[in-house]
Design a protein around this motif. Structure first.
Motif, PDB file in Angstrom:
ATOM      1  N   ALA A  14       0.825  -1.214   0.000  1.00  9.13           N
ATOM      2  CA  ALA A  14       0.000   0.000   0.000  1.00  9.13           C
ATOM      3  C   ALA A  14       0.855   1.258   0.000  1.00  9.13           C
ATOM      4  O   ALA A  14       0.609   2.193  -0.765  1.00  9.13           O
ATOM      5  N   THR A  15       1.876   1.304   0.869  1.00  7.11           N
ATOM      6  CA  THR A  15       2.679   2.534   1.000  1.00  7.11           C
ATOM      7  C   THR A  15       4.179   2.293   0.846  1.00  7.11           C
ATOM      8  O   THR A  15       4.961   3.195   1.085  1.00  7.11           O
ATOM      9  N   GLY A  16       4.575   1.083   0.481  1.00  6.90           N
ATOM     10  CA  GLY A  16       6.000   0.787   0.363  1.00  6.90           C
ATOM     11  C   GLY A  16       6.667   0.467   1.684  1.00  6.90           C
ATOM     12  O   GLY A  16       7.890   0.503   1.791  1.00  6.90           O
ATOM     13  N   ASN A  17       5.873   0.132   2.689  1.00  8.83           N
ATOM     14  CA  ASN A  17       6.403  -0.177   4.021  1.00  8.83           C
ATOM     15  C   ASN A  17       6.005  -1.582   4.470  1.00  8.83           C
ATOM     16  O   ASN A  17       5.613  -1.787   5.622  1.00  8.83           O
ATOM     17  N   ASN A  18       6.070  -2.545   3.542  1.00 11.92           N
ATOM     18  CA  ASN A  18       5.695  -3.933   3.842  1.00 11.92           C
ATOM     19  C   ASN A  18       4.277  -3.992   4.409  1.00 11.92           C
ATOM     20  O   ASN A  18       4.027  -4.609   5.445  1.00 11.92           O
ATOM     21  N   ASP A  19       3.342  -3.356   3.692  1.00 10.03           N
ATOM     22  CA  ASP A  19       1.971  -3.238   4.174  1.00 10.03           C
ATOM     23  C   ASP A  19       0.976  -3.403   3.032  1.00 10.03           C
ATOM     24  O   ASP A  19       1.361  -3.574   1.885  1.00 10.03           O
ATOM     25  N   GLY A  20      -0.281  -3.359   3.369  1.00  8.35           N
ATOM     26  CA  GLY A  20      -1.355  -3.517   2.393  1.00  8.35           C
ATOM     27  C   GLY A  20      -2.158  -4.762   2.744  1.00  8.35           C
ATOM     28  O   GLY A  20      -1.681  -5.654   3.435  1.00  8.35           O
ATOM     29  N   ASP A  21      -3.384  -4.825   2.246  1.00 11.95           N
ATOM     30  CA  ASP A  21      -4.287  -5.914   2.612  1.00 11.95           C
ATOM     31  C   ASP A  21      -3.718  -7.295   2.292  1.00 11.95           C
ATOM     32  O   ASP A  21      -3.693  -8.177   3.141  1.00 11.95           O
ATOM     33  N   ARG A  22      -3.271  -7.501   1.069  1.00 12.22           N
ATOM     34  CA  ARG A  22      -2.794  -8.839   0.677  1.00 12.22           C
ATOM     35  C   ARG A  22      -1.458  -9.142   1.339  1.00 12.22           C
ATOM     36  O   ARG A  22      -1.224 -10.264   1.790  1.00 12.22           O
ATOM     37  N   GLY A  35       4.673  -4.764   8.194  1.00  9.57           N
ATOM     38  CA  GLY A  35       5.925  -4.088   8.500  1.00  9.57           C
ATOM     39  C   GLY A  35       7.154  -4.966   8.390  1.00  9.57           C
ATOM     40  O   GLY A  35       8.272  -4.467   8.419  1.00  9.57           O
ATOM     41  N   TYR A  36       6.972  -6.267   8.244  1.00 10.89           N
ATOM     42  CA  TYR A  36       8.105  -7.183   8.126  1.00 10.89           C
ATOM     43  C   TYR A  36       8.367  -7.529   6.665  1.00 10.89           C
ATOM     44  O   TYR A  36       7.447  -7.495   5.835  1.00 10.89           O
ATOM     45  N   SER A  37       9.595  -7.895   6.372  1.00 11.28           N
ATOM     46  CA  SER A  37       9.896  -8.412   5.036  1.00 11.28           C
ATOM     47  C   SER A  37       8.992  -9.605   4.782  1.00 11.28           C
ATOM     48  O   SER A  37       8.759 -10.410   5.683  1.00 11.28           O
ATOM     49  N   TRP A  38       8.519  -9.744   3.548  1.00 12.30           N
ATOM     50  CA  TRP A  38       7.461 -10.728   3.325  1.00 12.30           C
ATOM     51  C   TRP A  38       7.687 -11.706   2.191  1.00 12.30           C
ATOM     52  O   TRP A  38       6.793 -12.480   1.831  1.00 12.30           O
TER      53      TRP A  38
END
Length: 176
Positions: A14-22, A35-38
């Motif tokens: 979503a924002t480039g910070n290891n985030d977003g719904d999926r 927030g973590y590497s995924w």
């Protein structure tokens, strides 16, 4: 498996910070929040969607237990033969015999030929500064010098990429 991981191509943070719904869904599958590497969580989530209980780990090195490694770079093999084995990589450097079809070699020096790598296998990229595998994804195609991958947390997204095989540290197989 291939249908599952290729369907995810285009998922973005979503924002480039290891985030977003999926991305949060991948991370939750492994017990983490945003927030973590995924990259490893993405791989684990895909296996879960395919009905496999394992792997289910967000830690990239955990996806490469010795018994799952089907290929590793010849540079890694040569380094290990010379005794240059870091503690975190010691799992590869045993003298236990491992069977690879008709041929058996010491696990310290054995590696499969590229033709044995197949779609759905997991590749790992070694980061020298971290002294461990720190990025993973799926092998989608394997050629003579290049491979095509599908990987999460690549430029903040799930992407299909072309990578030189020389950049790959190891390949693991979780589906026989």
């Amino acid at each position: 498996m291939r249908k599952i991981y290729t369907t995810e191509i285009g998922v973005r943070e979503a924002t480039g910070n290891n985030d977003g719904d999926r991305v949060a869904e991948y991370l939750r599958y492994c017990g983490l929040g945003e927030g973590y590497s995924w990259c490893a969580a993405f791989v684990s989530w895909c296996f879960g969607q395919a009905g496999y209980a394992e792997p289910r780990n967000p830690w990239s090195p955990a996806l490469f237990p010795h018994q799952r490694v089907v290929w590793r770079s010849s540079a890694v093999t040569a380094s290990k033969r010379a005794g240059n084995v870091h503690k975190s990589e010691a799992v590869y450097a045993t003298d236990r015999m491992v069977s690879f079809g008709a041929a058996s070699r010491s696990a310290r020096t054995a590696h499969r030929l590229p033709r044995d790598v197949r779609p759905g296998d997991i590749f790992g990229v070694y980061y020298a500064n971290l002294k461990r595998i720190a990025h993973v994804g799926f092998v989608d195609e394997w050629g003579d010098t290049y491979m095509v991958t599908v990987e999460g947390n690549s430029d903040n997204a799930v992407q299909r990429k072309r990578r030189p095989i020389s950049s790959i540290h190891a390949v693991a197989r979780w589906i026989e």
